[in-house]
Structure formats: structure tokens, C-alpha cells
Scaffold this active site. Structure first.
Site, PDB file in Angstrom:
ATOM      1  N   TYR A  94     -14.920  26.642 -28.193  1.00  9.91           N
ATOM      2  CA  TYR A  94     -15.579  27.854 -28.687  1.00  9.91           C
ATOM      3  C   TYR A  94     -16.745  27.515 -29.618  1.00  9.91           C
ATOM      4  O   TYR A  94     -17.802  28.153 -29.577  1.00  9.91           O
ATOM      5  CB  TYR A  94     -14.578  28.744 -29.414  1.00  9.91           C
ATOM      6  CG  TYR A  94     -13.479  29.284 -28.524  1.00  9.91           C
ATOM      7  CD1 TYR A  94     -13.741  29.664 -27.212  1.00  9.91           C
ATOM      8  CD2 TYR A  94     -12.167  29.423 -28.992  1.00  9.91           C
ATOM      9  CE1 TYR A  94     -12.740  30.150 -26.391  1.00  9.91           C
ATOM     10  CE2 TYR A  94     -11.163  29.924 -28.187  1.00  9.91           C
ATOM     11  CZ  TYR A  94     -11.449  30.286 -26.883  1.00  9.91           C
ATOM     12  OH  TYR A  94     -10.460  30.775 -26.079  1.00  9.91           O
ATOM     13  N   ASN A 134      -4.495  24.928 -31.237  1.00  8.46           N
ATOM     14  CA  ASN A 134      -5.217  24.688 -29.982  1.00  8.46           C
ATOM     15  C   ASN A 134      -6.598  24.113 -30.298  1.00  8.46           C
ATOM     16  O   ASN A 134      -7.626  24.787 -30.186  1.00  8.46           O
ATOM     17  CB  ASN A 134      -5.329  25.991 -29.189  1.00  8.46           C
ATOM     18  CG  ASN A 134      -5.704  25.752 -27.737  1.00  8.46           C
ATOM     19  OD1 ASN A 134      -6.143  24.657 -27.382  1.00  8.46           O
ATOM     20  ND2 ASN A 134      -5.537  26.769 -26.909  1.00  8.46           N
ATOM     21  N   ARG A 154     -10.903  22.616 -17.653  1.00  9.31           N
ATOM     22  CA  ARG A 154     -11.864  21.542 -17.949  1.00  9.31           C
ATOM     23  C   ARG A 154     -12.872  21.350 -16.815  1.00  9.31           C
ATOM     24  O   ARG A 154     -13.310  20.248 -16.547  1.00  9.31           O
ATOM     25  CB  ARG A 154     -11.132  20.234 -18.273  1.00  9.31           C
ATOM     26  CG  ARG A 154     -10.333  20.297 -19.560  1.00  9.31           C
ATOM     27  CD  ARG A 154      -9.485  19.072 -19.768  1.00  9.31           C
ATOM     28  NE  ARG A 154      -8.399  19.022 -18.791  1.00  9.31           N
ATOM     29  CZ  ARG A 154      -7.260  19.699 -18.897  1.00  9.31           C
ATOM     30  NH1 ARG A 154      -7.050  20.478 -19.946  1.00  9.31           N
ATOM     31  NH2 ARG A 154      -6.330  19.598 -17.983  1.00  9.31           N
ATOM     32  N   LYS A 155     -13.208  22.451 -16.161  1.00  9.93           N
ATOM     33  CA  LYS A 155     -14.206  22.405 -15.092  1.00  9.93           C
ATOM     34  C   LYS A 155     -15.293  23.449 -15.300  1.00  9.93           C
ATOM     35  O   LYS A 155     -16.080  23.730 -14.386  1.00  9.93           O
ATOM     36  CB  LYS A 155     -13.519  22.576 -13.728  1.00  9.93           C
ATOM     37  CG  LYS A 155     -12.579  21.407 -13.403  1.00  9.93           C
ATOM     38  CD  LYS A 155     -11.726  21.670 -12.202  1.00  9.93           C
ATOM     39  CE  LYS A 155     -10.869  20.449 -11.883  1.00  9.93           C
ATOM     40  NZ  LYS A 155      -9.938  20.105 -12.990  1.00  9.93           N
ATOM     41  N   GLY A 156     -15.312  24.066 -16.475  1.00  9.86           N
ATOM     42  CA  GLY A 156     -16.349  25.027 -16.794  1.00  9.86           C
ATOM     43  C   GLY A 156     -16.016  26.466 -16.479  1.00  9.86           C
ATOM     44  O   GLY A 156     -16.842  27.366 -16.715  1.00  9.86           O
ATOM     45  N   PHE A 170      -7.717  33.153 -19.989  1.00 10.08           N
ATOM     46  CA  PHE A 170      -6.773  32.167 -19.459  1.00 10.08           C
ATOM     47  C   PHE A 170      -7.247  31.656 -18.109  1.00 10.08           C
ATOM     48  O   PHE A 170      -7.681  32.435 -17.257  1.00 10.08           O
ATOM     49  CB  PHE A 170      -5.382  32.786 -19.307  1.00 10.08           C
ATOM     50  CG  PHE A 170      -4.330  31.818 -18.815  1.00 10.08           C
ATOM     51  CD1 PHE A 170      -3.812  30.849 -19.663  1.00 10.08           C
ATOM     52  CD2 PHE A 170      -3.876  31.883 -17.509  1.00 10.08           C
ATOM     53  CE1 PHE A 170      -2.847  29.953 -19.211  1.00 10.08           C
ATOM     54  CE2 PHE A 170      -2.909  30.996 -17.043  1.00 10.08           C
ATOM     55  CZ  PHE A 170      -2.392  30.028 -17.906  1.00 10.08           C
ATOM     56  N   VAL A 171      -7.154  30.336 -17.939  1.00 13.92           N
ATOM     57  CA  VAL A 171      -7.458  29.675 -16.669  1.00 13.92           C
ATOM     58  C   VAL A 171      -6.243  28.838 -16.289  1.00 13.92           C
ATOM     59  O   VAL A 171      -5.690  28.116 -17.136  1.00 13.92           O
ATOM     60  CB  VAL A 171      -8.711  28.784 -16.781  1.00 13.92           C
ATOM     61  CG1 VAL A 171      -8.949  28.010 -15.482  1.00 13.92           C
ATOM     62  CG2 VAL A 171      -9.935  29.630 -17.119  1.00 13.92           C
ATOM     63  N   ASN A 195      -8.408  21.936 -28.793  1.00 19.32           N
ATOM     64  CA  ASN A 195      -9.356  21.855 -27.675  1.00 19.32           C
ATOM     65  C   ASN A 195     -10.107  23.172 -27.502  1.00 19.32           C
ATOM     66  O   ASN A 195     -11.322  23.190 -27.263  1.00 19.32           O
ATOM     67  CB  ASN A 195      -8.619  21.502 -26.384  1.00 19.32           C
ATOM     68  CG  ASN A 195      -8.128  20.071 -26.357  1.00 19.32           C
ATOM     69  OD1 ASN A 195      -8.700  19.204 -27.017  1.00 19.32           O
ATOM     70  ND2 ASN A 195      -7.062  19.813 -25.615  1.00 19.32           N
TER      71      ASN A 195
END
Length: 240
Positions: free
Chosen positions: A212, A205, A174-176, A167-168, A207
Site C-alpha cells: 500500500y 500483514n 504477487r502478480k499485480g 482479496f486475491v 507485505n
């Protein structure tokens, strides 16, 4: 006739860029962020708990999320890293990381990366996610985590890692950074001679599924998750 004024001194050559912002400059420096992946410690449990709750909200699963800070403290850190439950934390700072993170005794070296963004990033929750490892930088925040543990493949006759959660936080997506976290787990698996890394993804999900697959993972639609929990699990207390 007056003497001519001496020529001005030559202009000093510009200093080559170092890739690091000048600490005493107030000018923008290209929206540089400094990121670090390190092992979590018991002191990080409050942040881990908040991240789990945010993940449950994102996955629309708050109705089955009952974990407390006390639960996490009593279960997460009872074994050395990589031998049982292990958490990597993603930390972000606007300044270089100078202070070493707490020693884990595992031999795992924190992973530092510099990320240059096109636009400035505003973290509305920076104060509540200030890292326990903040030192002279004083602006280090926890931006995400990955929790994983060993499993075993009988077909490969090798152990592997199962990723329970990745989890981010929203403003850092979307920044790596998600790729950095998952890559750190995969790199540790290779270092230990493990055979594979596995995880699950929600079917809606798209995206994440695309992300992945771009990382080289194979999505296995023919497999289904089977789970016993709650009363269904308790029913087996006296089954044997």
C-alpha cells in the site's frame, strides 16, 4: 547435362507478433494470462461468498465470519453501483475475453489487461471458481474481488470510497492483480470527483502495508478502529 533444379521458393517472412496467442497452437506462448475487472452481479454471489471465507481464513478471523450466500444476496445489490455497496470482480482466462460481461447500466467499462508470467500458473480451484460470465473462452475463473462503498469527509467536504475488502486468491498473488483491483477503485473515485479512498490493514500483514505504501497510500498509526457489534450493538435497541 541435366538442367539445374529451380531454386526453392523464398521463405515467407515471419508474421510479426500480435501479443495474442494463436488459438490453434499447442505450443507454449510465454505464459500469457488475460485479466478483466468487471462489476459483480447477483449471479456472482456464490463466488463472492467463497472468496470471503478464504479471506477470513487468511486473516485468522473465521470465528467472526458468519455471512451466508443468502445474506449477501439480500444486501449487496439493492442500489445502483457506486451509490452503495459495489463489488469489482477479477477474472482470469488463458484466452482473450470476447464475450461482454452482463450490462450493469452504470456506464462502467470492464478493464482488460494482458499479463505475461515467467512461469506457468496452475489454479487448483479453477473448476469451483469458474465464472458465471464464461462464454466461448469457457476457462474464465474468478481470482479476486474488492468491495467498497461511499463515505464522506467533512474536512474535504467531499465524498470518497471506503474499501471494506480486497482479496486475491493465493495462486494469483504477487502478480499485480491486487494493484489492478485497488487502482480500479481509485480511478473510479477520481472519475466521480471524490476526495479520497480509505481502507484498513492488519498490523501483522507487513507485505500488504509495504504494498500500500508503494502505491502512495499513507498508513495512519495514530488512528484506531472503534466498533459496536453483536450484543454490544443490540444493547442500544431501546436506548432512545
Amino acid at each position: 547435362m541435366a538442367a539445374a533444379a529451380p531454386p526453392p521458393p523464398p521463405t515467407p517472412a515471419p508474421t510479426p507478433p500480435t501479443g495474442l496467442p494463436q488459438s490453434d497452437s499447442t505450443a507454449p506462448f510465454g505464459h500469457t494470462l488475460f485479466s478483466r475487472i468487471r462489476l459483480a452481479t447477483p449471479a456472482d454471489v456464490p463466488h463472492i461468498h467463497k472468496l470471503i471465507h478464504q479471506m477470513a481464513v487468511f486473516e485468522k478471523l473465521t470465528h467472526i465470519c458468519s455471512a451466508t450466500e443468502s445474506d449477501l444476496s439480500s444486501t449487496l445489490f439493492n442500489s445502483p453501483p457506486f451509490q452503495s455497496f459495489t463489488v469489482f470482480l477479477l477474472e482470469i482466462s488463458h484466452s482473450p475475453f470476447f464475450n461482454p460481461p452482463p450490462s450493469s447500466g452504470s456506464g462502467f467499462a470492464p478493464i482488460d489487461r494482458i499479463v505475461n508470467l515467467d512461469l506457468p500458473l496452475v489454479d487448483p480451484e479453477a473448476e469451483s471458481f469458474k465464472s458465471s460470465s464464461s462464454g466461448p473462452e469457457n476457462d474464465v475463473v474468478v481470482a479476486g474481488f474488492v468491495l467498497f462503498f461511499p463515505n464522506y469527509s467533512t474536512f474535504l467536504a467531499k465524498p470518497g470510497f471506503y474499501v471494506e475488502d480486497l482479496f486475491v486468491r493465493e495462486c494469483y498473488r504477487r502478480k499485480g492483480f491486487g494493484r489492478m483491483l485497488l487502482s480500479a477503485v481509485a480511478a473510479q473515485a477520481v472519475k466521480l470527483g471524490y476526495g479520497r479512498v480509505e481502507w484498513v490493514v492488519l498490523d501483522w500483514n507487513v507485505n500488504a502495508i509495504k504494498f500500500y505504501e508503494e502505491m502512495g497510500a499513507k498508513v495512519l498509526p495514530e488512528w484506531r478502529i472503534c466498533r459496536l457489534t453483536g450484543p454490544q450493538l443490540e444493547a442500544y435497541r431501546d436506548a432512545m
